[in-house]
Design an enzyme around this catalytic site. Structure first.
Site, PDB file in Angstrom:
ATOM      1  N   ASN A 284     -10.800  -4.792  12.530  1.00  0.00           N
ATOM      2  CA  ASN A 284     -10.721  -6.075  12.495  1.00  0.00           C
ATOM      3  C   ASN A 284      -9.618  -6.627  13.639  1.00  0.00           C
ATOM      4  O   ASN A 284      -9.784  -7.557  14.432  1.00  0.00           O
ATOM      5  CB  ASN A 284     -10.516  -6.544  11.226  1.00  0.00           C
ATOM      6  CG  ASN A 284     -10.506  -8.124  10.774  1.00  0.00           C
ATOM      7  OD1 ASN A 284     -11.568  -8.676  11.689  1.00  0.00           O
ATOM      8  ND2 ASN A 284      -9.767  -8.775  10.139  1.00  0.00           N
TER       9      ASN A 284
ATOM     10  N   HIS B 256      -8.674   1.675  19.547  1.00  0.00           N
ATOM     11  CA  HIS B 256      -8.503   1.181  18.234  1.00  0.00           C
ATOM     12  C   HIS B 256      -9.174  -0.139  17.825  1.00  0.00           C
ATOM     13  O   HIS B 256      -8.826  -1.185  18.144  1.00  0.00           O
ATOM     14  CB  HIS B 256      -6.969   1.160  17.916  1.00  0.00           C
ATOM     15  CG  HIS B 256      -6.845   0.763  16.356  1.00  0.00           C
ATOM     16  ND1 HIS B 256      -5.925   1.786  15.586  1.00  0.00           N
ATOM     17  CD2 HIS B 256      -6.979  -0.390  15.828  1.00  0.00           C
ATOM     18  CE1 HIS B 256      -6.073   1.118  14.382  1.00  0.00           C
ATOM     19  NE2 HIS B 256      -6.516  -0.149  14.476  1.00  0.00           N
TER      20      HIS B 256
ATOM     21  N   ARG C  52       6.099   1.741   6.991  1.00  0.00           N
ATOM     22  CA  ARG C  52       5.733   1.086   8.082  1.00  0.00           C
ATOM     23  C   ARG C  52       6.409  -0.078   8.543  1.00  0.00           C
ATOM     24  O   ARG C  52       6.407  -1.114   7.558  1.00  0.00           O
ATOM     25  CB  ARG C  52       4.328   1.104   7.996  1.00  0.00           C
ATOM     26  CG  ARG C  52       3.541   0.368   9.151  1.00  0.00           C
ATOM     27  CD  ARG C  52       1.990  -0.090   8.763  1.00  0.00           C
ATOM     28  NE  ARG C  52       1.547  -0.845  10.105  1.00  0.00           N
ATOM     29  CZ  ARG C  52       0.805  -1.832  10.071  1.00  0.00           C
ATOM     30  NH1 ARG C  52       0.469  -2.495   8.771  1.00  0.00           N
ATOM     31  NH2 ARG C  52       0.380  -2.339  11.283  1.00  0.00           N
TER      32      ARG C  52
ATOM     33  N   LYS D 180       0.979  -1.119  -0.125  1.00  0.00           N
ATOM     34  CA  LYS D 180      -0.006   0.047   0.167  1.00  0.00           C
ATOM     35  C   LYS D 180       0.843   1.090   0.072  1.00  0.00           C
ATOM     36  O   LYS D 180       1.981   1.130   0.501  1.00  0.00           O
ATOM     37  CB  LYS D 180      -0.766  -0.049   1.393  1.00  0.00           C
ATOM     38  CG  LYS D 180      -1.817  -0.975   1.206  1.00  0.00           C
ATOM     39  CD  LYS D 180      -2.789  -0.773   2.739  1.00  0.00           C
ATOM     40  CE  LYS D 180      -3.582  -2.194   2.879  1.00  0.00           C
ATOM     41  NZ  LYS D 180      -3.474  -2.304   4.301  1.00  0.00           N
TER      42      LYS D 180
ATOM     43  N   HIS E 268      -0.227  -1.008  17.014  1.00  0.00           N
ATOM     44  CA  HIS E 268      -1.152  -0.214  16.489  1.00  0.00           C
ATOM     45  C   HIS E 268      -0.407   1.246  17.079  1.00  0.00           C
ATOM     46  O   HIS E 268      -1.318   2.234  17.251  1.00  0.00           O
ATOM     47  CB  HIS E 268      -2.506  -0.373  17.041  1.00  0.00           C
ATOM     48  CG  HIS E 268      -3.196  -1.560  16.652  1.00  0.00           C
ATOM     49  ND1 HIS E 268      -4.289  -2.250  17.192  1.00  0.00           N
ATOM     50  CD2 HIS E 268      -3.344  -1.880  15.152  1.00  0.00           C
ATOM     51  CE1 HIS E 268      -4.776  -3.166  16.290  1.00  0.00           C
ATOM     52  NE2 HIS E 268      -4.468  -2.803  15.155  1.00  0.00           N
TER      53      HIS E 268
ATOM     54  N   PHE F 182     -18.002  -6.528  11.342  1.00  0.00           N
ATOM     55  CA  PHE F 182     -19.138  -5.936  12.488  1.00  0.00           C
ATOM     56  C   PHE F 182     -20.292  -5.440  11.840  1.00  0.00           C
ATOM     57  O   PHE F 182     -21.396  -5.492  12.488  1.00  0.00           O
ATOM     58  CB  PHE F 182     -18.727  -5.085  13.356  1.00  0.00           C
ATOM     59  CG  PHE F 182     -17.556  -5.681  14.198  1.00  0.00           C
ATOM     60  CD1 PHE F 182     -16.308  -5.803  13.919  1.00  0.00           C
ATOM     61  CD2 PHE F 182     -17.784  -5.537  15.589  1.00  0.00           C
ATOM     62  CE1 PHE F 182     -15.386  -6.554  14.854  1.00  0.00           C
ATOM     63  CE2 PHE F 182     -16.896  -6.111  16.672  1.00  0.00           C
ATOM     64  CZ  PHE F 182     -15.572  -6.624  16.180  1.00  0.00           C
TER      65      PHE F 182
ATOM     66  N   ARG G 220      -9.335 -12.996  16.268  1.00  0.00           N
ATOM     67  CA  ARG G 220      -8.653 -13.433  17.149  1.00  0.00           C
ATOM     68  C   ARG G 220      -9.220 -13.529  18.564  1.00  0.00           C
ATOM     69  O   ARG G 220     -10.276 -12.742  18.805  1.00  0.00           O
ATOM     70  CB  ARG G 220      -7.321 -12.571  17.302  1.00  0.00           C
ATOM     71  CG  ARG G 220      -6.498 -12.428  16.179  1.00  0.00           C
ATOM     72  CD  ARG G 220      -5.084 -11.332  16.326  1.00  0.00           C
ATOM     73  NE  ARG G 220      -4.525 -10.807  15.142  1.00  0.00           N
ATOM     74  CZ  ARG G 220      -4.393  -9.895  14.684  1.00  0.00           C
ATOM     75  NH1 ARG G 220      -4.743  -8.828  15.471  1.00  0.00           N
ATOM     76  NH2 ARG G 220      -3.718  -9.651  13.664  1.00  0.00           N
TER      77      ARG G 220
END
Ligand code: ADP
Length: 405
Positions: free
Chosen positions: A211, A208, A91, A14, A180, A286, A241
């Site tokens: 998913n 946060h 990242r 990305k 995160h 969700f 998880r």
């Protein structure tokens, strides 16, 4: 200054190109299915339609070439020359104990990243591949690593040590690291900015919820605890998880299911558990669960309740850990978009004088204070922006470099 932000997964890449002078994203996109014959790139210049092209990307280096091609393409590009890019921010998931902040990437940093590989065997190798690909293609360009774990390096020992032999920590690095971090750092700082208060005055719980989900206790601008641990499996119940469980369940399930420990942990607990498992395999999304619960699906409702209960339990724990609670921030896919989940969580906090206004809570993906004026803590929605944070860190480090030379 223009900064390219790159985030490599095992089969994806990305990217976002930022113009730091305007604090604006010029283009974004992703290459999917890297390493397969069906690789494709989706590129979207700011304010224009996205373009999808099939590409030959056997590895991240080839994928990166298409990114550069798209950025300078006369039709869909946003710059005329790659030399306009001043730096690349990468990242990186795991920085272990070596990185408490973002760093300029050099040979020593690459070695330290290699050393962290066994702490994050799923995530770090693709991050490293992405960095190496960019270094080969643009050898003279400064590159910066921004770590998911770095913000949590301020956790005190009492928060990051497990109740295991101390030598497990010193020999093997078994401790809580948290993830995160870039998101928790961004939203806690942004919340303070919106409130017009110095972060040094605030005790904030950042939620946060996506998913993958985690909470952080941010006391006076520093993370003092977070719910993910040695790996992202610890803490909240997530999309797929399990979050916290009694560790004895692992060997019990190995016996019952006839699977190895790594099959149970990497497969079952990481991929088939969480709200997906609790809802009887219905969904880890969700939106699906909320719709099904609305139609009376009992297991979907149960999954949402278990999820909300665990969040509430951690908020209470972090209020106790910080000795104060001023702000609760909701962010990421569920936190930013689901008024229903925010209400489910906050209604359980009413005993502590925390209340939200249903009308203000009726918001999706934008910054908003959703608590009532009398609420004992301010409750806010702050959309996360990890890429902007990575770009900002990169620009800062590279500017300092320029100032020194
Ligand atoms: P990750 O980055 O961990 O993959 P995200 O932060 O993108 O996750 O969040 C994805 C989750 O956000 C999905 O489970 C999705 O269902 C949820 N989500 C997105 N929009 C909504 C919405 N309007 N209502 C409820 N959940 C939502």
């Amino acid at each position: 200054m223009k900064v390219l932000v790159v985030n490599c997964g095992s089969s994806s890449l990305k990217y976002q190109l930022f113009d730091m002078d305007r604090q604006a994203c010029m283009a974004r996109g992703n290459v999917e299915r890297v390493g397969t014959a069906e690789a494709f790139i989706v590129h979207r210049p700011d304010g224009a339609d996205k373009v999808r092209r099939d590409v030959e990307a056997a590895d991240h280096e080839q994928a990166m070439k298409y990114v550069f091609e798209c950025l300078v393409d006369p039709r869909i590009g946003v710059i005329s020359d790659l030399a306009e890019i001043s730096a690349i921010g990468h990242r990186v998931v795991h920085g272990g104990e070596k990185f408490a902040g973002s760093v300029l990437i050099n040979g020593a940093v690459m070695q330290a990243l290699e050393d962290c590989q066994d702490l994050a065997p799923l995530h770090n190798p693709p991050n490293i591949m992405g960095i190496e690909a960019c270094r080969r293609l643009m050898p003279d360009l400064p590159m910066v690593g921004v770590f998911d774990t770095a913000f949590h390096q301020t956790m005190p020992k009492e928060a990051y040590l497990y109740g295991l032999g101390y030598d497990m920590y010193t020999k093997y690095g078994v401790r809580r690291y948290g993830f995160h971090g870039t998101s928790h750092r961004y939203v806690s700082a942004r919340a303070a900015e919106i409130l017009g208060r110095p972060v040094e005055e605030l005790c904030t719980v950042t939620c946060h919820l996506g998913n993958g989900s985690s909470l952080a206790a941010v006391k006076h601008g520093e993370s003092i605890d977070t719910s993910m641990g040695f790996t992202p499996l610890e803490g909240l119940v997530m999309g797929t998880r399990s979050g916290d469980i009694d560790p004895a369940i692992v060997s019990f399930l190995c016996e019952k299911l006839g699977r190895s420990a790594s099959e149970v942990v990497l497969g079952y607990l990481n991929k088939s558990s969480g709200v997906l498992g609790l809802s009887g395999g219905l969904s880890n999304d969700f939106r699906d669960l909320e719709q099904a619960a609305g139609r009376g699906h009992e297991l979907a409702k149960l999954a949402l309740d278990v999820f909300a209960y665990r969040v509430v339990k951690y908020i209470g724990a972090y209020a106790a850990a910080m000795g104060q609670l001023d702000v609760i921030v909701f962010t990421a896919g569920v936190g930013e978009n689901s008024a229903e989940m925010r209400a489910r969580i906050c209604s359980r906090l009413s005993g502590f004088g925390i209340s939200i206004d249903p009308e203000k809570n009726n918001v999706r993906g934008s910054e908003q204070i959703i608590s009532t004026p009398t609420s004992r803590a301010t409750v806010m929605v702050v959309p996360t922006n990890e890429e902007a944070m990575i770009a900002r860190d990169t620009a800062e480090i590279v500017s300092r470099l320029g100032a020194r030379s």
